[in-house]
Design a protein around this motif. Structure first.
Motif, PDB file in Angstrom:
ATOM      1  N   ASP A  41       0.870  -1.169   0.000  1.00 47.74           N
ATOM      2  CA  ASP A  41       0.000   0.000   0.000  1.00 47.74           C
ATOM      3  C   ASP A  41       0.907   1.218   0.000  1.00 47.74           C
ATOM      4  OD1 ASP A  41      -2.303   1.530   0.078  1.00 47.74           O
ATOM      5  OD2 ASP A  41      -2.615   1.299   2.231  1.00 47.74           O
ATOM      6  N   ALA A  42       0.466   2.293  -0.602  1.00 49.84           N
ATOM      7  CA  ALA A  42       1.249   3.529  -0.626  1.00 49.84           C
ATOM      8  C   ALA A  42       0.312   4.708  -0.479  1.00 49.84           C
ATOM      9  CB  ALA A  42       2.038   3.647  -1.924  1.00 49.84           C
ATOM     10  N   ASN A  43       0.754   5.693   0.278  1.00 55.37           N
ATOM     11  CA  ASN A  43      -0.024   6.906   0.497  1.00 55.37           C
ATOM     12  C   ASN A  43       0.911   8.098   0.522  1.00 55.37           C
ATOM     13  OD1 ASN A  43      -2.774   5.809   1.222  1.00 55.37           O
ATOM     14  ND2 ASN A  43      -1.503   4.742   2.716  1.00 55.37           N
ATOM     15  N   GLU A  44       0.433   9.203   0.013  1.00 60.10           N
ATOM     16  CA  GLU A  44       1.194  10.442   0.120  1.00 60.10           C
ATOM     17  C   GLU A  44       0.836  11.059   1.464  1.00 60.10           C
ATOM     18  OE1 GLU A  44       2.561  13.710  -2.983  1.00 60.10           O
ATOM     19  OE2 GLU A  44       0.405  13.837  -2.584  1.00 60.10           O
ATOM     20  N   VAL A  45       1.833  11.229   2.349  1.00 59.00           N
ATOM     21  CA  VAL A  45       1.576  11.775   3.679  1.00 59.00           C
ATOM     22  C   VAL A  45       1.793  13.285   3.726  1.00 59.00           C
ATOM     23  CG1 VAL A  45       1.991   9.621   4.907  1.00 59.00           C
ATOM     24  CG2 VAL A  45       3.898  11.170   4.484  1.00 59.00           C
ATOM     25  N   ALA A  46       2.514  13.819   2.774  1.00 58.30           N
ATOM     26  CA  ALA A  46       2.709  15.254   2.590  1.00 58.30           C
ATOM     27  C   ALA A  46       3.137  15.432   1.139  1.00 58.30           C
ATOM     28  CB  ALA A  46       3.777  15.790   3.539  1.00 58.30           C
ATOM     29  N   GLN A  47       3.126  16.639   0.644  1.00 61.94           N
ATOM     30  CA  GLN A  47       3.506  16.843  -0.746  1.00 61.94           C
ATOM     31  C   GLN A  47       4.940  16.375  -0.957  1.00 61.94           C
ATOM     32  OE1 GLN A  47       2.771  20.731  -2.288  1.00 61.94           O
ATOM     33  NE2 GLN A  47       3.598  20.229  -4.295  1.00 61.94           N
ATOM     34  N   GLY A  48       5.101  15.410  -1.852  1.00 68.44           N
ATOM     35  CA  GLY A  48       6.420  14.877  -2.175  1.00 68.44           C
ATOM     36  C   GLY A  48       6.942  13.850  -1.184  1.00 68.44           C
ATOM     37  N   VAL A  49       6.113  13.462  -0.195  1.00 64.33           N
ATOM     38  CA  VAL A  49       6.512  12.474   0.812  1.00 64.33           C
ATOM     39  C   VAL A  49       5.531  11.310   0.755  1.00 64.33           C
ATOM     40  CG1 VAL A  49       6.936  12.044   3.263  1.00 64.33           C
ATOM     41  CG2 VAL A  49       7.460  14.291   2.283  1.00 64.33           C
ATOM     42  N   THR A  50       6.052  10.121   0.488  1.00 63.97           N
ATOM     43  CA  THR A  50       5.202   8.949   0.305  1.00 63.97           C
ATOM     44  C   THR A  50       5.554   7.860   1.305  1.00 63.97           C
ATOM     45  OG1 THR A  50       5.027   9.426  -2.050  1.00 63.97           O
ATOM     46  CG2 THR A  50       4.451   7.205  -1.367  1.00 63.97           C
ATOM     47  N   GLU A  51       4.510   7.269   1.863  1.00 56.96           N
ATOM     48  CA  GLU A  51       4.645   6.123   2.754  1.00 56.96           C
ATOM     49  C   GLU A  51       4.408   4.872   1.909  1.00 56.96           C
ATOM     50  OE1 GLU A  51       1.762   4.141   6.123  1.00 56.96           O
ATOM     51  OE2 GLU A  51       0.958   5.199   4.394  1.00 56.96           O
ATOM     52  N   VAL A  52       5.266   3.871   2.065  1.00 55.71           N
ATOM     53  CA  VAL A  52       5.056   2.580   1.415  1.00 55.71           C
ATOM     54  C   VAL A  52       4.993   1.526   2.510  1.00 55.71           C
ATOM     55  CG1 VAL A  52       5.964   0.850  -0.176  1.00 55.71           C
ATOM     56  CG2 VAL A  52       6.203   3.281  -0.703  1.00 55.71           C
ATOM     57  N   LEU A  53       3.958   0.719   2.464  1.00 57.96           N
ATOM     58  CA  LEU A  53       3.710  -0.304   3.459  1.00 57.96           C
ATOM     59  C   LEU A  53       3.652  -1.666   2.770  1.00 57.96           C
ATOM     60  CD1 LEU A  53       2.688  -1.187   6.349  1.00 57.96           C
ATOM     61  CD2 LEU A  53       0.378  -0.726   5.480  1.00 57.96           C
ATOM     62  N   ALA A  54       4.400  -2.621   3.290  1.00 62.11           N
ATOM     63  CA  ALA A  54       4.287  -4.022   2.872  1.00 62.11           C
ATOM     64  C   ALA A  54       3.695  -4.763   4.069  1.00 62.11           C
ATOM     65  CB  ALA A  54       5.649  -4.590   2.506  1.00 62.11           C
ATOM     66  N   TYR A  55       2.670  -5.570   3.836  1.00 61.11           N
ATOM     67  CA  TYR A  55       2.057  -6.267   4.960  1.00 61.11           C
ATOM     68  C   TYR A  55       1.536  -7.626   4.538  1.00 61.11           C
ATOM     69  CZ  TYR A  55      -2.404  -4.644   2.992  1.00 61.11           C
ATOM     70  OH  TYR A  55      -3.470  -4.403   2.163  1.00 61.11           O
ATOM     71  N   GLY A  56       1.331  -8.483   5.504  1.00 57.72           N
ATOM     72  CA  GLY A  56       0.805  -9.815   5.254  1.00 57.72           C
ATOM     73  C   GLY A  56       0.592 -10.542   6.559  1.00 57.72           C
ATOM     74  N   THR A  57       0.397 -11.842   6.470  1.00 55.72           N
ATOM     75  CA  THR A  57       0.204 -12.685   7.648  1.00 55.72           C
ATOM     76  C   THR A  57       1.419 -13.579   7.814  1.00 55.72           C
ATOM     77  OG1 THR A  57      -2.197 -12.675   7.316  1.00 55.72           O
ATOM     78  CG2 THR A  57      -1.289 -14.404   8.720  1.00 55.72           C
ATOM     79  N   ALA A  58       2.052 -13.468   8.972  1.00 55.81           N
ATOM     80  CA  ALA A  58       3.203 -14.306   9.294  1.00 55.81           C
ATOM     81  C   ALA A  58       2.722 -15.720   9.610  1.00 55.81           C
ATOM     82  CB  ALA A  58       3.965 -13.723  10.476  1.00 55.81           C
ATOM     83  N   VAL A  59       3.408 -16.700   9.049  1.00 52.09           N
ATOM     84  CA  VAL A  59       3.018 -18.101   9.284  1.00 52.09           C
ATOM     85  C   VAL A  59       4.260 -18.964   9.493  1.00 52.09           C
ATOM     86  CG1 VAL A  59       0.859 -17.979   7.967  1.00 52.09           C
ATOM     87  CG2 VAL A  59       2.975 -18.563   6.787  1.00 52.09           C
ATOM     88  N   GLN A  60       4.033 -20.086  10.123  1.00 54.44           N
ATOM     89  CA  GLN A  60       5.032 -21.145  10.172  1.00 54.44           C
ATOM     90  C   GLN A  60       4.542 -22.221   9.214  1.00 54.44           C
ATOM     91  OE1 GLN A  60       5.249 -22.258  14.311  1.00 54.44           O
ATOM     92  NE2 GLN A  60       6.717 -20.629  14.771  1.00 54.44           N
ATOM     93  N   VAL A  61       5.416 -22.630   8.317  1.00 54.81           N
ATOM     94  CA  VAL A  61       5.052 -23.634   7.326  1.00 54.81           C
ATOM     95  C   VAL A  61       6.026 -24.796   7.378  1.00 54.81           C
ATOM     96  CG1 VAL A  61       3.954 -21.964   5.771  1.00 54.81           C
ATOM     97  CG2 VAL A  61       6.365 -22.500   5.475  1.00 54.81           C
ATOM     98  N   GLU A  62       5.560 -25.923   6.874  1.00 52.55           N
ATOM     99  CA  GLU A  62       6.428 -27.089   6.677  1.00 52.55           C
ATOM    100  C   GLU A  62       6.120 -27.663   5.302  1.00 52.55           C
ATOM    101  OE1 GLU A  62       3.845 -30.539   8.957  1.00 52.55           O
ATOM    102  OE2 GLU A  62       5.386 -29.462  10.093  1.00 52.55           O
ATOM    103  N   ALA A  63       7.057 -28.396   4.758  1.00 56.73           N
ATOM    104  CA  ALA A  63       6.881 -28.980   3.432  1.00 56.73           C
ATOM    105  C   ALA A  63       5.692 -29.944   3.433  1.00 56.73           C
ATOM    106  CB  ALA A  63       8.130 -29.713   3.004  1.00 56.73           C
ATOM    107  N   SER A  64       4.892 -29.868   2.370  1.00 56.50           N
ATOM    108  CA  SER A  64       3.768 -30.812   2.230  1.00 56.50           C
ATOM    109  C   SER A  64       4.316 -32.195   1.934  1.00 56.50           C
ATOM    110  CB  SER A  64       2.862 -30.379   1.063  1.00 56.50           C
ATOM    111  OG  SER A  64       2.287 -29.143   1.321  1.00 56.50           O
ATOM    112  N   THR A  65       3.594 -33.183   2.418  1.00 57.56           N
ATOM    113  CA  THR A  65       4.017 -34.570   2.143  1.00 57.56           C
ATOM    114  C   THR A  65       3.088 -35.239   1.188  1.00 57.56           C
ATOM    115  OG1 THR A  65       2.828 -35.314   4.110  1.00 57.56           O
ATOM    116  CG2 THR A  65       5.207 -34.891   4.309  1.00 57.56           C
TER     117      THR A  65
END
Length: 114
Positions: free
Chosen positions: A90-114
């Motif tokens: 996601d990205a938003n302009e927080v002031a003129q010429g100033v941009t916030e960039v956000l990366a987000y998701g859900t943290a998980v623990q995974v294991e290889a499928s069998t």
């Protein structure tokens, strides 16, 4: 414990191919705020005269996304995750010429499928 989640263990889907989610750890994020320099604005203005891709802004945006992504991966690893699903930007302009960039998701623990 790794300092970061491997890039191949990140997905915009709700699963990671070849893996089974064994635990969901919650939302993770990485955020960066960037501004354009006066020199960068001048160079971009010159590029707009010619038309086409404005490479100065493209490079700025790419660096901001990369930084936010890496911060998100470190946040996930600090929570004990080895994967991230449902990743978004996601990205938003927080002031003129100033941009916030956000990366987000859900943290998980995974294991290889069998």
């Amino acid at each position: 414990m790794a300092n970061t989640v491997p890039h191949h263990q990140v997905s915009t889907a709700n699963e990671i191919p070849g893996c089974r989610i064994v635990r969901s750890l919650g939302i993770v994020r990485g955020i960066t705020v960037r501004s354009r320099s006066v020199v960068g604005n001048l160079g971009a203005a010159l590029q707009t005269i010619v038309g086409g891709n404005i490479s100065i802004y493209t490079e700025l945006c790419e660096k901001a996304r990369e930084e936010a992504f890496e911060l998100m991966l470190r946040h996930a690893a600090a929570m004990g995750a080895n994967g991230v699903v449902a990743m978004r930007y996601d990205a938003n302009e927080v002031a003129q010429g100033v941009t916030e960039v956000l990366a987000y998701g859900t943290a998980v623990q995974v294991e290889a499928s069998t």
